[in-house]
Design an enzyme around this catalytic site. Structure first.
Site, PDB file in Angstrom:
ATOM      1  N   GLU A  37       0.822  -1.212   0.000  1.00 11.33           N
ATOM      2  CA  GLU A  37       0.000   0.000   0.000  1.00 11.33           C
ATOM      3  C   GLU A  37       0.859   1.265   0.000  1.00 11.33           C
ATOM      4  O   GLU A  37       0.548   2.234  -0.671  1.00 11.33           O
ATOM      5  CB  GLU A  37      -0.938   0.017   1.219  1.00 11.33           C
ATOM      6  CG  GLU A  37      -2.138  -0.883   1.077  1.00 11.33           C
ATOM      7  CD  GLU A  37      -3.044  -0.506  -0.098  1.00 11.33           C
ATOM      8  OE1 GLU A  37      -3.152   0.681  -0.423  1.00 11.33           O
ATOM      9  OE2 GLU A  37      -3.617  -1.419  -0.711  1.00 11.33           O
ATOM     10  N   THR A  43       2.252   5.746  -7.215  1.00 10.48           N
ATOM     11  CA  THR A  43       3.054   4.969  -8.163  1.00 10.48           C
ATOM     12  C   THR A  43       2.179   3.926  -8.858  1.00 10.48           C
ATOM     13  O   THR A  43       1.331   3.297  -8.226  1.00 10.48           O
ATOM     14  CB  THR A  43       4.214   4.261  -7.419  1.00 10.48           C
ATOM     15  OG1 THR A  43       4.874   5.219  -6.614  1.00 10.48           O
ATOM     16  CG2 THR A  43       5.211   3.662  -8.386  1.00 10.48           C
ATOM     17  N   GLY A  81      10.743   7.158  -6.111  1.00  6.26           N
ATOM     18  CA  GLY A  81      10.368   8.537  -5.805  1.00  6.26           C
ATOM     19  C   GLY A  81       9.633   8.669  -4.477  1.00  6.26           C
ATOM     20  O   GLY A  81       9.373   7.684  -3.796  1.00  6.26           O
ATOM     21  N   TYR A  82       9.308   9.902  -4.136  1.00  5.09           N
ATOM     22  CA  TYR A  82       8.583  10.203  -2.885  1.00  5.09           C
ATOM     23  C   TYR A  82       9.225   9.431  -1.723  1.00  5.09           C
ATOM     24  O   TYR A  82       8.611   8.565  -1.096  1.00  5.09           O
ATOM     25  CB  TYR A  82       7.096   9.876  -3.010  1.00  5.09           C
ATOM     26  CG  TYR A  82       6.443  10.598  -4.154  1.00  5.09           C
ATOM     27  CD1 TYR A  82       6.058  11.932  -4.030  1.00  5.09           C
ATOM     28  CD2 TYR A  82       6.252   9.986  -5.386  1.00  5.09           C
ATOM     29  CE1 TYR A  82       5.490  12.626  -5.086  1.00  5.09           C
ATOM     30  CE2 TYR A  82       5.693  10.667  -6.448  1.00  5.09           C
ATOM     31  CZ  TYR A  82       5.314  11.982  -6.297  1.00  5.09           C
ATOM     32  OH  TYR A  82       4.764  12.655  -7.348  1.00  5.09           O
ATOM     33  N   TYR A 119      -6.562   6.664   4.645  1.00  4.28           N
ATOM     34  CA  TYR A 119      -6.715   5.753   3.505  1.00  4.28           C
ATOM     35  C   TYR A 119      -5.918   4.456   3.739  1.00  4.28           C
ATOM     36  O   TYR A 119      -6.446   3.345   3.623  1.00  4.28           O
ATOM     37  CB  TYR A 119      -6.255   6.424   2.196  1.00  4.28           C
ATOM     38  CG  TYR A 119      -6.240   5.451   1.056  1.00  4.28           C
ATOM     39  CD1 TYR A 119      -7.396   5.195   0.343  1.00  4.28           C
ATOM     40  CD2 TYR A 119      -5.084   4.720   0.747  1.00  4.28           C
ATOM     41  CE1 TYR A 119      -7.409   4.250  -0.675  1.00  4.28           C
ATOM     42  CE2 TYR A 119      -5.088   3.774  -0.253  1.00  4.28           C
ATOM     43  CZ  TYR A 119      -6.246   3.544  -0.971  1.00  4.28           C
ATOM     44  OH  TYR A 119      -6.250   2.609  -1.956  1.00  4.28           O
ATOM     45  N   ASP A 137     -10.141   5.369  -3.383  1.00  2.00           N
ATOM     46  CA  ASP A 137      -9.043   5.958  -4.151  1.00  2.00           C
ATOM     47  C   ASP A 137      -9.616   6.581  -5.427  1.00  2.00           C
ATOM     48  O   ASP A 137     -10.848   6.645  -5.594  1.00  2.00           O
ATOM     49  CB  ASP A 137      -7.969   4.893  -4.462  1.00  2.00           C
ATOM     50  CG  ASP A 137      -8.448   3.861  -5.475  1.00  2.00           C
ATOM     51  OD1 ASP A 137      -9.669   3.827  -5.783  1.00  2.00           O
ATOM     52  OD2 ASP A 137      -7.611   3.090  -5.977  1.00  2.00           O
ATOM     53  N   CYS A 201     -18.729  -4.197 -19.336  1.00  2.00           N
ATOM     54  CA  CYS A 201     -18.835  -3.845 -17.916  1.00  2.00           C
ATOM     55  C   CYS A 201     -19.931  -4.680 -17.252  1.00  2.00           C
ATOM     56  O   CYS A 201     -21.064  -4.737 -17.751  1.00  2.00           O
ATOM     57  CB  CYS A 201     -19.159  -2.353 -17.801  1.00  2.00           C
ATOM     58  SG  CYS A 201     -19.669  -1.877 -16.153  1.00  2.00           S
TER      59      CYS A 201
HETATM   60 FE1  SF4 Z   1     -17.990   2.544 -15.852  1.00  2.00          FE
HETATM   61 FE2  SF4 Z   1     -19.007   2.221 -18.288  1.00  2.00          FE
HETATM   62 FE3  SF4 Z   1     -19.482   0.435 -16.389  1.00  2.00          FE
HETATM   63 FE4  SF4 Z   1     -20.597   2.812 -16.279  1.00  2.00          FE
HETATM   64  S1  SF4 Z   1     -20.943   1.281 -17.828  1.00  2.00           S
HETATM   65  S2  SF4 Z   1     -19.613   1.736 -14.585  1.00  2.00           S
HETATM   66  S3  SF4 Z   1     -18.987   4.088 -17.105  1.00  2.00           S
HETATM   67  S4  SF4 Z   1     -17.501   0.927 -17.292  1.00  2.00           S
END
Ligand code: SF4
Length: 360
Positions: A37, A43, A81-82, A119, A137, A201
């Site tokens: 983490e 990064t 870095g950091y 976080y 995040d 999706c």
């Molecule tokens: Fe993300 Fe597209 Fe799924 Fe909506 S439909 S949650 S914009 S990937």
């Protein structure tokens, strides 16, 4: 099935089949989660894996960090870095080895450790200990802002509160470890910043932005950060086959790292003039510039640095500096430069010098 349950189940199933194989996902030991983490802050995941594996080989547990020298820790961190992150790991390891002997499964105790904010404490509690802590995040912000069509920048206070409430409400009791990772991984791989893969999706039926065909407009951009451009000069001072390096102060930028002297080019100065002045101010050495060898461009946070690099030689024969901007110095043979921790642009310069045989 209600929408909440549907989204939870879809994302968990998706994660189960699509998660990236990562070394810190093998057994979710708290020590592994903590180090990963911290490395992942600021990064990219791809860059972290090699560093993580090298780290675990050298520092397999808290005790091995606590008993090491800070110099070695910084050296291993070189390029990520950091560096404050590495110094904080070191400080935390010392505290942990003295007080607990292990990472405590206690949010408030975690918050007391250097470098661990809300976080990271939430991430350790949920991913290592599977406790019900939502973590948010940039990936999670983006996913929620699209799923629920949030019409305001994600960093606005009210939006943050809304996203936090949603993240907490969607957390399946007893499965925070997988769900938090599923959300973040889904945001990184499917609901990505540019060209999200909406067609594949698993929650596209529930996504309001998609239904309205405004995915490209979410998240709403916030105020852009002002970029600051800086010009600097740096000089590799060679003398009798050795090179001059100095160790930066304990605080400030690149604390405790080694460097070649140099600094900002002031208004009206040429890079050469700036370097001669900086050498004088930092070391009281009088130098002459032998050759301009390279320009290195480097970015960190909102700074864009152009570093003009020179080879230099001493004008006088005095070899002992009077240090004004460093805690130590060394004259080293070029091969020994690999034993010291340098900031990334100076390490690039060293590689360039070796590659072009410019140390001889
Ligand atoms: Fe993300 Fe597209 Fe799924 Fe909506 S439909 S949650 S914009 S990937």
């Amino acid at each position: 099935m209600n929408i909440k349950k549907k989204i939870q189940t879809s994302l968990l199933n998706w994660f189960d089949h699509n998660k990236r194989k990562l070394p810190w996902r093998e057994n979710y030991q708290a020590y592994h989660v903590w180090i990963s983490e911290i490395m992942l802050q600021q990064t990219q995941m791809d860059r972290v894996v090699d560093y993580y594996e090298r780290w675990m080989k050298r520092f397999p547990d808290i005790q091995s960090i606590a008993s090491a020298e800070e110099e070695e820790i910084l050296h291993l961190w070189e390029g990520l870095g950091y560096y404050t992150r590495a110094r904080n790991i070191y400080k935390s390891a010392k505290i942990l080895s003295t007080n607990f002997g292990k990472i405590p499964a206690d949010y408030n105790k975690l918050l007391q450790l250097p470098g661990i904010g809300k976080y990271t404490a939430g991430a350790i509690m949920s991913i290592a200990f599977n406790k019900n802590f939502a973590i948010i995040d940039a990936n999670v912000e983006r996913v929620f802002s699209r799923l629920f069509n949030i019409d305001a920048p994600v960093k606005d206070t009210q939006t943050r509160q809304f996203i936090t409430q949603k993240a907490e409400a969607f957390l399946p009791d007893g499965n925070a470890r997988m769900f938090n990772q599923a959300l973040m991984e889904f945001g990184a791989l499917v609901c990505s910043p540019v060209r999200p893969s909406c067609h594949r999706c698993p929650v596209n039926d529930e996504c309001i932005s998609r239904a309205l065909d405004i995915v490209d407009e979410r998240p709403v951009p916030g105020k852009s950060t002002e970029i600051i451009h800086i010009k600097m000069s740096s000089g590799v001072l060679r003398h009798k086959g050795k090179v001059f390096i100095q160790k930066r102060p304990e605080n400030g930028v690149w604390a405790n790292l080694w460097e070649f002297p140099g600094g900002r080019i002031e208004k009206g100065e040429t890079p050469k003039q700036a370097l001669v002045r900086e050498f004088k101010e930092e070391t009281e050495f009088d130098i002459e510039l032998v050759e301009k060898i390279k320009i290195i461009k480097h970015s960190y946070t909102r700074y864009r640095v152009v570093l003009h690099c020179f080879l230099c030689s001493l004008i006088s024969c005095r070899e002992i500096p009077v240090l004004h901007e460093a805690q130590r110095y060394e004259w080293v043979v070029p091969a020994a430069l690999n034993e010291f921790a340098f900031p990334s642009p100076h390490r690039q310069l060293i590689r360039f010098l070796f590659k072009n045989d410019l140390f001889s």
